[in-house]
Scaffold this active site. Sequence first.
Site, short mmCIF file in Angstrom:
data_model
loop_
_atom_site.label_atom_id
_atom_site.label_comp_id
_atom_site.label_asym_id
_atom_site.label_seq_id
_atom_site.Cartn_x
_atom_site.Cartn_y
_atom_site.Cartn_z
N HIS A 199 20.35 2.23 5.39
CA HIS A 199 21.25 3.08 6.82
C HIS A 199 22.24 2.31 6.87
O HIS A 199 23.05 0.91 6.03
CB HIS A 199 21.13 2.92 8.21
CG HIS A 199 19.37 3.77 7.96
ND1 HIS A 199 19.03 3.60 9.27
CD2 HIS A 199 18.81 4.80 7.63
CE1 HIS A 199 17.83 4.64 9.13
NE2 HIS A 199 17.53 5.03 8.64
N GLU B 205 24.48 1.69 8.49
CA GLU B 205 24.82 0.73 9.71
C GLU B 205 24.40 -0.71 9.03
O GLU B 205 25.14 -1.82 9.17
CB GLU B 205 24.15 1.02 11.54
CG GLU B 205 25.01 2.26 11.84
CD GLU B 205 23.30 3.21 11.39
OE1 GLU B 205 23.78 3.91 12.54
OE2 GLU B 205 23.22 2.99 10.03
N CYS C 138 19.59 4.42 14.51
CA CYS C 138 18.25 5.17 14.67
C CYS C 138 17.78 3.81 16.22
O CYS C 138 18.08 2.18 15.88
CB CYS C 138 17.62 4.97 13.67
SG CYS C 138 17.57 3.34 12.91
N CYS D 37 18.36 1.25 13.97
CA CYS D 37 20.12 0.50 13.45
C CYS D 37 20.80 -0.18 15.08
O CYS D 37 20.71 -0.98 15.17
CB CYS D 37 21.12 1.00 12.37
SG CYS D 37 19.96 1.63 11.16
#
Length: 143
Positions: free
Chosen positions: A44, A46, A69, A79
Site C-alpha cells: 500500500h 502508506e 485501511c 496502514c
Amino acid sequence: MRRAIGLARAQLGRTGDNPAVGCVLESGGVVVGEAATADGGRPHAEEQALEIAGARARGATCYVTLEPCGARSSGQASCAERLAVAGVTRVVIACEDPSTFASGQGTERLGAAGVAVESGFLAQEAEFLYDSYRPATQGCEHP
C-alpha cells in the site's frame, strides 16, 4: 494533497483489485516520504511512504487520497496502525473508503490512537480515482 492525487493517478489501472492510492508524508514543510499503491496492489502507498520516511515520520502529517485501511485480510498491521505506530500526528484524507466492510475503520483506529484526522480535503479532485470502487450515487465527501 494534489501531489498525492498525482501519485495515485499514475497508478490507475495498475493496482489489480485494489484502488490506486497516493500518500505524501510532510514534516516541517518538507516531504519526507511519498508513494502510490504498487503494481498489483501491494504494498500500500502508506506503508511504502513510511518506509521511505523512516524516523522522519514521527510528528509528520500524512496526506492520503483514500482512508488508510483499518484491517488487513492477511493479518498484517493495517496502514492506520502503521501510521500511528510511526508517530504520524495528523492524517488528512481526501476520500473515505467506499467499502461497506472497511469504511470508517481506518479513521476510527487513527482517532483511538490519538492521531488527528481530517476527511474530505480536495475530495472533489480525488473522487475520479475511486469511481470503480463505489456506487455511482456515492461521492468521496465525508458525511
